[in-house]
Write a protein that holds these residues in place. Sequence first.
Motif, PDB file in Angstrom:
ATOM      1  N   PRO A 161       8.504  -1.549   1.854  1.00 21.04           N
ATOM      2  CA  PRO A 161       7.063  -1.279   1.739  1.00 21.04           C
ATOM      3  C   PRO A 161       6.271  -1.844   2.911  1.00 21.04           C
ATOM      4  O   PRO A 161       6.466  -2.980   3.327  1.00 21.04           O
ATOM      5  CB  PRO A 161       6.673  -1.971   0.424  1.00 21.04           C
ATOM      6  N   TRP A 163       0.948   3.911  -3.360  1.00 19.56           N
ATOM      7  CA  TRP A 163       1.453   4.500  -2.121  1.00 19.56           C
ATOM      8  C   TRP A 163       2.937   4.200  -1.942  1.00 19.56           C
ATOM      9  O   TRP A 163       3.704   5.048  -1.500  1.00 19.56           O
ATOM     10  CB  TRP A 163       0.647   3.986  -0.935  1.00 19.56           C
ATOM     11  N   HIS A 164       3.340   2.980  -2.269  1.00 18.02           N
ATOM     12  CA  HIS A 164       4.758   2.632  -2.138  1.00 18.02           C
ATOM     13  C   HIS A 164       5.614   3.496  -3.052  1.00 18.02           C
ATOM     14  O   HIS A 164       6.689   3.976  -2.656  1.00 18.02           O
ATOM     15  CB  HIS A 164       4.966   1.156  -2.457  1.00 18.02           C
ATOM     16  N   HIS A 175       9.351   3.399   5.705  1.00 19.68           N
ATOM     17  CA  HIS A 175       9.487   2.869   4.348  1.00 19.68           C
ATOM     18  C   HIS A 175      10.958   2.792   3.956  1.00 19.68           C
ATOM     19  O   HIS A 175      11.409   1.789   3.374  1.00 19.68           O
ATOM     20  CB  HIS A 175       8.720   3.756   3.371  1.00 19.68           C
ATOM     21  N   GLU A 199      -3.104  -8.971   3.150  1.00 24.66           N
ATOM     22  CA  GLU A 199      -2.217  -7.897   2.748  1.00 24.66           C
ATOM     23  C   GLU A 199      -1.907  -7.984   1.257  1.00 24.66           C
ATOM     24  O   GLU A 199      -1.849  -9.061   0.674  1.00 24.66           O
ATOM     25  CB  GLU A 199      -0.910  -7.957   3.543  1.00 24.66           C
ATOM     26  N   GLU A 200      -1.681  -6.797   0.644  1.00 25.80           N
ATOM     27  CA  GLU A 200      -1.316  -6.735  -0.765  1.00 25.80           C
ATOM     28  C   GLU A 200       0.037  -7.416  -0.964  1.00 25.80           C
ATOM     29  O   GLU A 200       0.933  -7.330  -0.139  1.00 25.80           O
ATOM     30  CB  GLU A 200      -1.224  -5.281  -1.217  1.00 25.80           C
ATOM     31  N   THR A 260      -3.614   2.435  -5.152  1.00 24.29           N
ATOM     32  CA  THR A 260      -3.364   1.077  -4.699  1.00 24.29           C
ATOM     33  C   THR A 260      -2.164   1.071  -3.755  1.00 24.29           C
ATOM     34  O   THR A 260      -1.479   2.090  -3.583  1.00 24.29           O
ATOM     35  CB  THR A 260      -3.070   0.147  -5.883  1.00 24.29           C
ATOM     36  N   GLU A 261      -1.900  -0.090  -3.153  1.00 21.69           N
ATOM     37  CA  GLU A 261      -0.714  -0.213  -2.307  1.00 21.69           C
ATOM     38  C   GLU A 261       0.542   0.140  -3.094  1.00 21.69           C
ATOM     39  O   GLU A 261       1.449   0.803  -2.593  1.00 21.69           O
ATOM     40  CB  GLU A 261      -0.611  -1.653  -1.768  1.00 21.69           C
ATOM     41  N   ASP A 287       4.808  -5.516  -5.404  1.00 23.10           N
ATOM     42  CA  ASP A 287       4.479  -5.047  -6.745  1.00 23.10           C
ATOM     43  C   ASP A 287       5.311  -5.803  -7.776  1.00 23.10           C
ATOM     44  O   ASP A 287       6.212  -5.246  -8.407  1.00 23.10           O
ATOM     45  CB  ASP A 287       4.725  -3.540  -6.831  1.00 23.10           C
ATOM     46  N   ARG A 305       2.157  -2.046   4.675  1.00 27.33           N
ATOM     47  CA  ARG A 305       0.763  -1.904   4.305  1.00 27.33           C
ATOM     48  C   ARG A 305       0.250  -0.545   4.772  1.00 27.33           C
ATOM     49  O   ARG A 305       0.487  -0.142   5.905  1.00 27.33           O
ATOM     50  CB  ARG A 305      -0.083  -3.007   4.929  1.00 27.33           C
ATOM     51  N   HIS A 306      -0.429   0.165   3.896  1.00 27.11           N
ATOM     52  CA  HIS A 306      -0.914   1.515   4.209  1.00 27.11           C
ATOM     53  C   HIS A 306      -2.426   1.482   4.388  1.00 27.11           C
ATOM     54  O   HIS A 306      -3.151   1.019   3.523  1.00 27.11           O
ATOM     55  CB  HIS A 306      -0.555   2.487   3.087  1.00 27.11           C
TER      56      HIS A 306
END
Length: 688
Positions: free
Chosen positions: A541, A497-498, A536, A129-130, A493-494, A133, A543-544
């Motif tokens: 956040p 999206w967040h 959300h 998972e990312e 990127t993740e 940020d 994972r998308h």
Amino acid sequence: MTLLAMQRSVGNTAVVQMIRTGAFPGPVVQRMPQDGSGAGSSSAGRAPGEIMKEIKSQIKKVPEGADEPLMKEYGGLRQGRAHAEMDMRFPRSKEGQEAQQTLTETSVLLFDSMKGAQERARVQDPEVEEEGDDREVQGMLINDRLVFASNFDASVDTLVQVGSEEAGAAPTVEQLLAIEQSEEGRSRGLRNHEQRNTGEKLASYRRKNKAIIDGQRGTPGGEQGRGNDPAAQALHAKLSQPVIVLDLHSENLREMLTDTAHEGRVFLLRFGSGPGGAKQGRPDRSVHAEQKLLLALSAAGIRPQHDVRGPLAISGKYRPCMGCAAALMYYRERLGFGQLSFNPNYGHFFQSSVNSLYEHHRHMIDEHYLGFIRHMVEEEVTSTPAGWNEGAPEGAEERRGGPTLRVPGKYASRQADNTPPNSDAEDGPEDMPYRRIPERRLERTWEQETAHIGIGTGAAQTTWRRTGETLSPEQARELHDLWNLGSDRRTPTEADWHRALDLAGQYHTQQGMTYEYLGGVVGRHPEKFGSMIAKHLKEGPQRHVPTRSSKIESRPRKRVKTAKEDKQFIQGGKIDDDGKAALTAVIERLLPRSSWCQAWKQRHDTGTGPDLKPIKAPDELLMKITELRENPGYDVPSMSQFLYTGENGDNLRKAISRKGKKLLGARRSTTGGPAPVDYDGDTEMAGL
């Protein structure tokens, strides 16, 4: 079992436990000791909740006789609030602030290492998972030891796990700093001048760090005209000792921060699993790094006049935002930490920062804290850094220790870094391996006529639509592009999206816009997109994973299909000399900065070697491959054989379908249109 394998099977916490001090869940202390030590208490008066309302009012206040508030909103509040004019601070001497300088430079390097570790972890496990940020790292010098914190605990965990994997043991700070982010990752989302600014700064900081490691910089009493640097001395003192991962809820937190046995150690601070940290089944939460460091003082019950020996300093990658600067002032002025040094030249105001203080430092949300905020709003102005190689022009004034120029807010940097030093370091002769450059030559003088636009023009108030109405064309395009194209207008990127979900959540909760409408803006099914927004907002956040089935078709599908998808990719002619020349030209152009292209050239020149992964190819090359597949229509197997990505072309086919077509479509959608808006600036952490 390797450490990374352990992490995937039992979680981050279990792996880091090997080098962590004993930890147990316990409450974060919300008040400072009252023992006559100089640690003052929150004054009686209005409740913290009332103070919070007053802070919001103060930030939006329109002075008598004025038409607009002093604080403007930038980037639709994604970049917070700041003054219409700001103090641009140019490279300056750090004399008398040597410890803060080393904390800043080491924090910048540590941040780069965290990003590098995340890249390496994804290479070993593409499904990982990312990370959150992360935007910053901050460091603290206390009792001749160093404590560093980031926004997310996961960044610390991954850095230590990757460092342990590569070192074969608990890593030292030197081993962690050897982990570097790739040039591609480091420059993503940055404009050309920002890339150069970041690269030159990192190179200088690495030279200085090497001198510290070698014992040439930070020697007691100073060296080569530089003053005493206790932070550099602490960093060098126990280089062979591994870093210690420390939770705010560790039962021996106080011992770690005060016992003389731990002088010279380097600590990486986590929130941990107690109150305020990540909860079971929920994502890691972002906390401003300075606040984590102040929480460590509070949770450990540090008494400033009894438990602090020598200098106490907090500094890092970024200058403190307004909310954190007020918190640092509060600790120094109200809680007795008179020896605390930090950068008083604050950055933007983020409501999320003050909200976090209300949650974790409620003991300081009083009339005095409000007074610090009011003073910064009404009597001071926001600060912003000039570039690494930008000198002050005529008209600049000496203010707070360095040359400063009042400039329109639109020129403020998208990177809220601390002001760069005017010094540098270089390799000298054998008898002097490290040579200090007290005042380096700056390449250019800042001029408004040729200056780069930074965060753009602010607004007195972001134009929100009434309940049930629609977004403006600019707002709709921003939300759509952030979700579908990403901040680099190529691949979301993740983090993109967040941030899009943050915006959509604001539109829904504050302006009452429906999920059906917002889903239509981004091209997602209303129920699916609404569910993502709700989750959300509730849990933070997630994972998308994009899926075709949940997208709304913008037009009816064409019913014509001549063959199965895999069969379509073997139709067409084999790649000819023209096609090979076109691909080679792209590869040669990308060769200096792409490891994938370098691997291809080595394979091409030697005729042997492992197959390459096409999904890892540079975006520009993958778009060219997709373009050649469409016209003149080369078949995939022959292109794959030329690119050394497999004989049958199956992997290349997947790369074209999953990534190449999307990249090419995004580029075509912007061709001939307005200049793309770059949204990936110095935005608030995790979209807050």
